[in-house]
Design an enzyme around this catalytic site. Structure first.
Site, mmCIF file in Angstrom:
data_model
loop_
_atom_site.group_PDB
_atom_site.id
_atom_site.type_symbol
_atom_site.label_atom_id
_atom_site.label_comp_id
_atom_site.label_asym_id
_atom_site.label_seq_id
_atom_site.Cartn_x
_atom_site.Cartn_y
_atom_site.Cartn_z
ATOM 1 N N CYS A 78 0.851 -1.188 0.000
ATOM 2 C CA CYS A 78 0.000 0.000 0.000
ATOM 3 C C CYS A 78 0.884 1.234 0.000
ATOM 4 C CB CYS A 78 -0.908 0.014 1.227
ATOM 5 S SG CYS A 78 -1.965 -1.435 1.395
ATOM 6 N N ASN A 93 1.616 -0.270 5.285
ATOM 7 C CA ASN A 93 2.124 -0.736 3.997
ATOM 8 C C ASN A 93 2.973 -1.967 4.241
ATOM 9 O OD1 ASN A 93 3.337 -1.055 1.442
ATOM 10 N ND2 ASN A 93 4.924 0.446 1.917
#
Length: 612
Positions: free
Chosen positions: A2, A70
């Protein structure tokens, strides 16, 4: 994978603008969280838990803690069981929620329970605090700015170039990109913006703006009595198996070298889905495609070859430079960029062989350092010393003779050794070409980081630990992250699994390299799979930069020299004198790399609006 963002203010429009910059990292879902003290943003690539329950930023049940994240936690199911055993309840199947609940249960000690790659921010409202953390090996990047009342963080450096956050360039950071090809320590190319280092966490107080950083992991481990190839085979097998945790298709990059071959073979044995392998090649030169086909035949994969031409690189140069993210300039980024573009047609996740060289001694200079260490020499060697000549001539190619002598002379002075190692030419030469070469500043940055990790530099054998600290996270892992994320692909690196790292770092340098070859433990493992592959010399996606300049990119060099001289980033007289040779067939490997650095930096400055 991400992209994450955050700023310490109630500013929905700003956090949306920050998300817009990094949307390529996660086009599947986007979210924001805003209260009166903090704004968080996430651009999500759906890999684990594809349902709406995995939406980010993720907020706990009572609204007191939230996370933007992430990466991937490969052991999240095991950690979840541990949390459930102490009474925690879950509302999703995502690894994101596992991180948050682990933090609520164990605090920052939760980091020791996680295995994977990550860069995340947890907002703890009751404590009025933000926690940032980066994985042990620096596989995922995280940038931050703390200046006066402002605190901002993001997955990409380019976020700090948008109008509402725009930072001026840092001339020393830019000169590091020109001289070394990357920023090896905390410094970046933008003034005031820093990198969170691998294996580190940061706490920022929303009450008074105080910021503290600390390490949560030590790469130094007790020395093993002797190599155990059976144990290494088990560790590697488990690492690849963990890296295959995914709810979307997984592929594998192959070059035919030791590292990628092991990963690809274990991928074929452990992955239940359709096998896809990818190799890059270049028009008009010998490359790795034939070896990639051998691996494909051995594993039974559906194989994809990526052919890269100088004309294609010239056509895509602006997009490539943009994806470098003001953070890198090395040409090895280019095949990674095109591999990710091709892989996206079939898969969302790819495995790569990164890390094997720095962990198991794959580079020529490790053999040189091993010889130096075994000789019992306990002092720096002058570049002209006969013993220096002896070591260098035994282990390196003639084309690298001059640079290796320079490395020998600094083998016991780590900051100077690293400067010589990471520059495309001996530093003495680079300083003549670049009077503004940031030699002292960068040496001081190296020294500060080495002191923080308490790594001894009294013996040349610590060279692998130094490479794990600097070039692996900030150059090679950064390359993989930025090239793959440009096409919304997640790159994973099984050889950087914590168990693999701990095993590798328990071995001595002589356990890993001989006078003739490096990566001895990995070769022994590969020999059990395929004896012929185990004897191959070191391979990689070699990039024909010299040929590119001769055929297609030469016009860019003159413009780059003019732009950089106008910015006072290089000496115009010295560089103008050297430039005509850089774009010819007479250029050395180091000179061609330098030319590439020049044109990439110039294009990045144009693309991000710093050229005027």
């Amino acid at each position: 994978m991400c992209g994450i963002n955050g700023v310490n203010r109630d500013d929905p429009s700003l956090i949306r603008a920050m998300n817009a910059v990094i949307r390529h990292r996660g086009p599947d879902d986007e979210g924001t969280f805003v209260d009166d003290r903090l704004s968080l943003g996430t651009c999500r690539l759906k890999v684990i838990d594809l349902t709406p329950a995995g939406h980010q930023p993720f907020v706990n049940e009572d609204g007191t803690c939230s996370i933007t994240y992430n990466g991937e936690i490969y052991n999240f199911r095991e950690v979840r069981k541990d949390l459930e055993a102490v009474g925690r309840r879950f509302i999703s199947d995502s690894d994101t929620e596992v991180i948050l609940q682990a933090y609520e249960t164990w605090g920052v000690e939760a980091l020791s329970h996680l295995e994977g790659m990550w860069a995340f921010a947890i907002y703890d409202a009751p404590r009025e605090e933000v926690l940032l953390a980066r994985d042990r090996m620096g596989i995922k990047p995280l940038y931050y700015l703390s200046e006066g009342p402002l605190f901002v963080f993001s997955s990409e450096l380019k976020t700090f170039t948008i109008p509402s956050l725009r930072r001026p360039i840092d001339p020393t950071g830019i000169r590091q990109l020109l001289a070394l090809g990357f920023n090896p320590c905390r410094r970046t190319a933008l003034d005031g913006v820093q990198k969170l280092r691998a294996g580190e966490f940061l706490r920022y107080s929303l009450r008074d703006g105080t910021l503290t950083r600390a390490r949560y992991w030590d790469r130094r481990v007790p020395r093993a009595r002797s190599p155990d190839n059976d144990r290494l085979s088990q560790v590697l097998e488990h690492a690849v198996e963990r890296n295959l945790v995914s709810d979307v298709p997984v592929g594998c990059y192959v070059s035919g070298g030791i590292d990628s071959s092991i990963v690809a073979i274990l991928y074929s044995r452990k992955y239940a889905g359709r096998l896809h392998t990818y190799t890059a090649g270049f028009e008009g030169i010998d490359d790795e495609r034939a070896f990639g086909r051998d691996i494909s035949t051995l594993t039974g994969s559906e194989h994809h070859e990526v052919m890269i031409s100088p004309e294609e690189v010239e056509r895509d140069f602006d997009a490539i430079a943009y994806s470098y993210d003001l953070s890198l300039t090395g040409p090895a980024f280019v095949p990674s960029y095109y591999l990710a573009r091709t892989a996206k047609r079939d898969v969302t996740v790819v495995l790569a062989g990164e890390g094997g060289d720095e962990l198991f001694g794959g580079y020529d200079y490790y053999r040189m350092l091993n010889l130096l260490q075994k000789s019992g020499v306990g002092r720096p060697l002058s570049a002209g010393a006969r013993v220096g000549d002896y070591f260098v001539r035994r282990v390196v190619r003639k084309s690298r003779y001059e640079k290796t002598l320079a490395l020998l002379s600094h083998a016991y002075t780590a900051p100077l050794y690293l400067m010589d190692l990471y520059s495309p030419m001996p530093v003495a030469k680079a300083k003549k070409l670049f009077p503004g070469f940031p030699y002292e500043e960068t040496a001081q940055e190296f020294a500060a980081e080495i002191d923080q990790e308490h790594v001894s530099t009294r013996t040349p054998g610590t060279g692998l630990l130094l490479d794990q600290m600097f070039i692996l996270p900030e150059k090679y892992n950064a390359k993989g992250d930025k090239a793959s994320s440009a096409f919304s692909v997640e790159e994973r690196v099984p050889l950087e699994d914590t168990d693999v790292v701990n095993y590798a770092n328990s071995l001595s340098l002589s356990d890993k390299v001989s006078n003739r070859q490096g990566k001895r433990p990995l070769r022994e493992v590969l020999r059990s799979f395929s004896p012929g592959l185990a004897e191959r010399a070191k391979q990689g996606f070699g990039v024909p930069v010299r040929e590119w300049f001769v055929s297609a990119l030469a016009p860019r060099l003159e413009g780059a020299v003019t732009l950089l001289a106008g910015q006072h980033l290089v000496d115009p007289v010295a560089l103008s004198r050297a430039a005509p040779r850089l774009a010819t067939r007479m250029a050395t490997e180091g000179e061609s790399r330098l030319a590439w650095y020049l044109v990439v930096v110039a294009q990045m400055l144009r693309r991000y609006g710093y050229a005027g």
